[in-house]
Design an enzyme around this catalytic site. Structure first.
Site, PDB file in Angstrom:
ATOM      1  N   HIS A 124       0.817  -1.218   0.000  1.00 35.10           N
ATOM      2  CA  HIS A 124       0.000   0.000   0.000  1.00 35.10           C
ATOM      3  C   HIS A 124       0.847   1.262   0.000  1.00 35.10           C
ATOM      4  O   HIS A 124       0.358   2.355   0.287  1.00 35.10           O
ATOM      5  CB  HIS A 124      -0.968  -0.014   1.190  1.00 35.10           C
ATOM      6  CG  HIS A 124      -2.184  -0.822   0.895  1.00 35.10           C
ATOM      7  ND1 HIS A 124      -2.459  -2.003   1.527  1.00 35.10           N
ATOM      8  CD2 HIS A 124      -3.173  -0.630   0.010  1.00 35.10           C
ATOM      9  CE1 HIS A 124      -3.584  -2.502   1.026  1.00 35.10           C
ATOM     10  NE2 HIS A 124      -4.039  -1.689   0.117  1.00 35.10           N
ATOM     11  N   ASP A 185      -6.545   4.985   9.445  1.00 33.38           N
ATOM     12  CA  ASP A 185      -7.929   5.127   8.976  1.00 33.38           C
ATOM     13  C   ASP A 185      -8.404   3.873   8.239  1.00 33.38           C
ATOM     14  O   ASP A 185      -9.604   3.636   8.123  1.00 33.38           O
ATOM     15  CB  ASP A 185      -8.049   6.318   8.016  1.00 33.38           C
ATOM     16  CG  ASP A 185      -7.847   7.633   8.734  1.00 33.38           C
ATOM     17  OD1 ASP A 185      -7.884   7.636   9.981  1.00 33.38           O
ATOM     18  OD2 ASP A 185      -7.645   8.655   8.056  1.00 33.38           O
ATOM     19  N   GLU A 296     -10.627  14.070  14.074  1.00 29.35           N
ATOM     20  CA  GLU A 296     -10.014  14.361  12.776  1.00 29.35           C
ATOM     21  C   GLU A 296     -10.744  15.559  12.180  1.00 29.35           C
ATOM     22  O   GLU A 296     -11.508  16.249  12.868  1.00 29.35           O
ATOM     23  CB  GLU A 296     -10.067  13.151  11.834  1.00 29.35           C
ATOM     24  CG  GLU A 296      -9.080  12.044  12.202  1.00 29.35           C
ATOM     25  CD  GLU A 296      -8.757  11.097  11.046  1.00 29.35           C
ATOM     26  OE1 GLU A 296      -9.211  11.343   9.904  1.00 29.35           O
ATOM     27  OE2 GLU A 296      -8.045  10.100  11.297  1.00 29.35           O
TER      28      GLU A 296
HETATM   29  P1  FAD Z   1       3.994  -1.792   2.288  1.00 32.15           P
HETATM   30  O1  FAD Z   1       3.519  -0.711   1.410  1.00 32.15           O
HETATM   31  O2  FAD Z   1       4.035  -3.155   1.715  1.00 32.15           O
HETATM   32  O3  FAD Z   1       5.404  -1.417   2.910  1.00 32.15           O
HETATM   33  C1  FAD Z   1       5.695  -0.122   3.396  1.00 32.15           C
HETATM   34  C2  FAD Z   1       7.189   0.020   3.710  1.00 32.15           C
HETATM   35  O4  FAD Z   1       7.502  -0.803   4.812  1.00 32.15           O
HETATM   36  C3  FAD Z   1       8.107  -0.446   2.576  1.00 32.15           C
HETATM   37  O5  FAD Z   1       9.295   0.287   2.622  1.00 32.15           O
HETATM   38  C4  FAD Z   1       8.366  -1.893   2.918  1.00 32.15           C
HETATM   39  O6  FAD Z   1       9.577  -2.358   2.375  1.00 32.15           O
HETATM   40  C5  FAD Z   1       8.395  -1.836   4.436  1.00 32.15           C
HETATM   41  N1  FAD Z   1       7.877  -3.043   5.062  1.00 32.15           N
HETATM   42  C6  FAD Z   1       6.772  -3.760   4.759  1.00 32.15           C
HETATM   43  N2  FAD Z   1       6.624  -4.779   5.627  1.00 32.15           N
HETATM   44  C7  FAD Z   1       7.663  -4.689   6.483  1.00 32.15           C
HETATM   45  C8  FAD Z   1       8.085  -5.449   7.601  1.00 32.15           C
HETATM   46  N3  FAD Z   1       7.408  -6.521   8.015  1.00 32.15           N
HETATM   47  N4  FAD Z   1       9.211  -5.061   8.247  1.00 32.15           N
HETATM   48  C9  FAD Z   1       9.914  -3.982   7.865  1.00 32.15           C
HETATM   49  N5  FAD Z   1       9.572  -3.235   6.801  1.00 32.15           N
HETATM   50  C10 FAD Z   1       8.456  -3.583   6.131  1.00 32.15           C
HETATM   51  N6  FAD Z   1      -1.103   5.536   7.155  1.00 32.15           N
HETATM   52  C11 FAD Z   1      -1.308   6.149   8.319  1.00 32.15           C
HETATM   53  O7  FAD Z   1      -0.389   6.380   9.089  1.00 32.15           O
HETATM   54  N7  FAD Z   1      -2.577   6.550   8.687  1.00 32.15           N
HETATM   55  C12 FAD Z   1      -3.650   6.294   7.908  1.00 32.15           C
HETATM   56  O8  FAD Z   1      -4.762   6.640   8.278  1.00 32.15           O
HETATM   57  C13 FAD Z   1      -3.455   5.633   6.677  1.00 32.15           C
HETATM   58  N8  FAD Z   1      -4.484   5.358   5.872  1.00 32.15           N
HETATM   59  C14 FAD Z   1      -4.276   4.715   4.699  1.00 32.15           C
HETATM   60  C15 FAD Z   1      -5.353   4.437   3.866  1.00 32.15           C
HETATM   61  C16 FAD Z   1      -5.165   3.765   2.676  1.00 32.15           C
HETATM   62  C17 FAD Z   1      -6.347   3.473   1.793  1.00 32.15           C
HETATM   63  C18 FAD Z   1      -3.861   3.380   2.290  1.00 32.15           C
HETATM   64  C19 FAD Z   1      -3.624   2.666   0.992  1.00 32.15           C
HETATM   65  C20 FAD Z   1      -2.782   3.661   3.096  1.00 32.15           C
HETATM   66  C21 FAD Z   1      -2.974   4.335   4.302  1.00 32.15           C
HETATM   67  N9  FAD Z   1      -1.911   4.638   5.151  1.00 32.15           N
HETATM   68  C22 FAD Z   1      -2.134   5.272   6.331  1.00 32.15           C
HETATM   69  C23 FAD Z   1      -0.526   4.421   4.720  1.00 32.15           C
HETATM   70  C24 FAD Z   1       0.071   3.140   5.239  1.00 32.15           C
HETATM   71  O9  FAD Z   1       0.554   3.326   6.555  1.00 32.15           O
HETATM   72  C25 FAD Z   1       1.224   2.810   4.337  1.00 32.15           C
HETATM   73  O10 FAD Z   1       0.675   2.574   3.071  1.00 32.15           O
HETATM   74  C26 FAD Z   1       2.064   1.638   4.735  1.00 32.15           C
HETATM   75  O11 FAD Z   1       2.981   1.487   3.674  1.00 32.15           O
HETATM   76  C27 FAD Z   1       1.356   0.345   5.021  1.00 32.15           C
HETATM   77  O12 FAD Z   1       1.079  -0.434   3.897  1.00 32.15           O
HETATM   78  P2  FAD Z   1       1.525  -1.956   3.790  1.00 32.15           P
HETATM   79  O13 FAD Z   1       1.294  -2.658   5.065  1.00 32.15           O
HETATM   80  O14 FAD Z   1       0.905  -2.483   2.567  1.00 32.15           O
HETATM   81  O15 FAD Z   1       3.104  -1.809   3.632  1.00 32.15           O
END
Ligand code: FAD
Length: 542
Positions: A124, A185, A296
């Site tokens: 994400h 969120d 918020e």
């Molecule tokens: P990824 O996108 O897969 O990874 C994010 C980063 O972390 C990359 O650099 C990856 O290499 C690294 N990573 C992944 N897994 C690990 C692990 N296990 N150990 C170490 N590094 C790792 N964020 C907020 O703070 N507040 C919000 O309200 C919020 N709302 C969101 C709403 C939507 C619809 C979306 C799409 C995102 C939102 N986010 C929000 C952002 C979210 O925190 C980030 O997108 C974050 O990247 C989490 O996504 P993911 O778990 O798919 O991680």
């Protein structure tokens, strides 16, 4: 395969650290925008010198899971849908030792390859942060997840896999009448992904971001070592990893603090036409004692008919007055508040809410209320996801911009941006709310402006198909960033994205030195999370 690498690292430790700190930091490409090319191969980075031998070398590893070397396009895609870097392989680990062995193997091979490793939670990210161009992407979701352990004692917590989704943690902990205290969120994100950033939502003013609600982590470092860390044990790694943008280790397990969960929520929205009145009320609420549980807010610029959309889920307190309300084309600011409650205590709740609302200065006819379950409220964005997916509008590019602005400059920001740089928000919501940073832990890697109260401002735009939306939104984002820089607002990006090392250094400010030291200590060859573009992988000279 692991032991030769460990031996090598131990024997040469000090020289290794010094040498690679210099090498790694001097290798960062300056000013190349790798995300400008939306195709699936990004030609700006030179390929590996011996890339053909890399897959076969990875094939020699004995794993519980497996590698795939074909059909990897999904690993070159993320929610942002702007950057696409094809990896050379995707690891589907079943065990933590699969991750550790792979990293150790890559270290062992590092004299001949530039292979890097990106953990991918749910992908994400917005700008390729979970991708690895010609590297290895670790699909964290295939990690075997032991069932969550919930400690229901005096200090309740849950032990979860780093690949666990927050929505699953919510459902599981609710069985014990408990839940995490700080959220995002949207809950279909992984623990490892959000803890690598911060995890900020409307509860952060009270509980801090998600990274401040963790007791312990298990991490596989960039040396391939599996380390347990906490405030008491390996504290430098613990605080480094929290908000560390995946630079120091891969989170494989986390112990997350829990609190009592209520069953229902009262969800309230009120409107303002003056920004200063709106922000004063927000700041008042986040500083009050018996305040709401979630605070918020969002901005509506040129959004006619929005109140009608709310009618399906929110009831106006005074329907006649509400129907007569007109914004006269003004920008509106919506304060959004939630109080959790147990249905048996509804009377006390109503009194508390009445008192809190009586201290606010919103437009009286614009009080809207709703009552939903705790789960329905926390999982609210998922409903929008389902609707958008059904219309093919979820997988569009998302040029989001998230900023943290110090309270002392938020009026300047609002005046310069809303209605001036941003003339409508038809592309998506603009969130804006303050958090009380005094309650946040300043030992993590997360970077924030240096004031006690800071605002999160999130421009959550979608670029719709068949329009020039993406270019327009990205230009607008740049104008906002330029405005912040020129007016010296002291803003920081959240979910940051930069192109040059100078920009990263400026972002980290006084924290840069510590960040670099931690990189040398835990990922000296800069193998991890290359998609953040902070450090570049070095080739070891043995
Ligand atoms: P990824 O996108 O897969 O990874 C994010 C980063 O972390 C990359 O650099 C990856 O290499 C690294 N990573 C992944 N897994 C690990 C692990 N296990 N150990 C170490 N590094 C790792 N964020 C907020 O703070 N507040 C919000 O309200 C919020 N709302 C969101 C709403 C939507 C619809 C979306 C799409 C995102 C939102 N986010 C929000 C952002 C979210 O925190 C980030 O997108 C974050 O990247 C989490 O996504 P993911 O778990 O798919 O991680």
């Amino acid at each position: 395969m692991g032991s030769p690498v460990c031996g090598f690292l131990k024997q040469n430790n000090i020289i290794f650290l010094r040498f690679f700190a210099i090498l790694v930091l001097s290798c960062i490409p300056d000013g190349t925008n790798l995300c400008s090319n939306p195709s699936f191969d990004t030609p700006t980075i030179p390929p590996h010198s011996s890339s053909s031998s890399i897959p076969s070398s990875l094939k020699t590893l004995t794993l519980d899971g497996y590698f795939s070397f074909e059909n990897l396009k999904h690993a070159a895609k993320d929610f942002g849908n702007i950057c696409h870097y094809l990896p050379i392989a995707v690891l589907h680990p079943k065990s933590v030792s699969d991750i550790s062995s792979t990293i150790k193997h890559i270290l062992y091979m590092s004299s001949v390859t530039k292979l890097t490793v990106a953990a991918r939670g749910r992908g994400h990210s917005l700008q390729g942060q979970a991708q690895a161009y010609q590297g290895v992407v670790i699909n964290m979701e295939s990690l075997d997840r032991p069932s969550m352990y919930i400690e229901n004692g005096e200090v309740p917590y849950v032990d979860v896999s780093g690949s666990e989704l927050w929505i699953n943690i919510l459902h599981e902990t609710l069985k014990y009448g408990l839940s995490p205290k700080s959220w995002t969120d949207y809950l279909h994100l992984t623990v490892g992904g959000t803890l690598s950033n911060a995890g900020i939502s409307g509860q952060a003013f009270r509980h801090g971001p998600q990274i401040d609600n963790v007791y312990q982590l298990e991490v596989v470092t960039g040396r391939g070592e599996v380390v347990t860390c906490s405030d008491k044990e390996n504290a430098d790694l613990f605080y480094g990893v929290l908000g560390g943008l995946g630079q120091f280790g891969i989170i494989t397990r986390a112990r997350i603090s829990l609190g009592p969960a209520e069953k229902m929520v009262k969800w309230i929205r009120v409107l303002y036409s003056e920004f200063s009145t709106f922000s004063n009320d927000q700041e008042h609420l986040i500083s009050s004692n018996n305040s709401f549980d979630y605070i918020e807010g969002f901005v509506m610029i040129n959004r006619t008919g929005l109140l009608n959309n709310w009618r399906s889920s929110f009831n106006p307190k005074d329907p006649i007055q509400a129907s007569q309300f007109s914004s006269d084309g003004k920008i509106l600011y919506c304060l959004e508040m939630v109080k959790y409650f147990n249905p048996e205590k509804i009377d006390v709740l109503n009194q508390d809410i009445e008192k809190l609302l009586s201290e606010l200065n919103y437009i009286p006819s614009t009080l809207f209320l709703s009552e939903v379950s705790y789960v329905e409220f926390l999982d609210r964005v998922h409903l929008s996801e389902i609707k958008l997916r059904s219309k093919g509008l979820w997988e569009v590019p998302h040029p989001w911009l998230n900023l943290l602005i110090p309270k002392s400059r938020i009026l300047d920001f609002a005046e310069g941006v809303f209605g001036n740089i941003v003339k409508d928000n038809n592309n998506g919501p603009i969130l804006i709310y303050p958090v009380n940073k005094a309650k946040w832990n300043n030992r993590t890697s997360m970077v924030t402006p240096e004031e006690d109260i800071i605002y999160l401002v999130a421009f959550l735009s979608s670029a719709l198909p068949g329009t020039d939306g993406l270019e327009h939104i990205m230009t607008q984002n740049q104008h906002i960033l330029d405005f912040c820089a020129k007016a010296q607002l002291g803003a920081k990006q959240y979910l940051p994205h930069y192109h040059t090392q100078d920009e990263w250094q400026a972002h980290f400010g006084t924290q840069w030195e510590t960040f670099v030291q931690r990189k040398s200590a835990y990922d000296p060859l800069a193998i991890l999370a290359p998609g953040q573009r902070i450090f570049q992988k070095a080739i070891s000279i043995t």
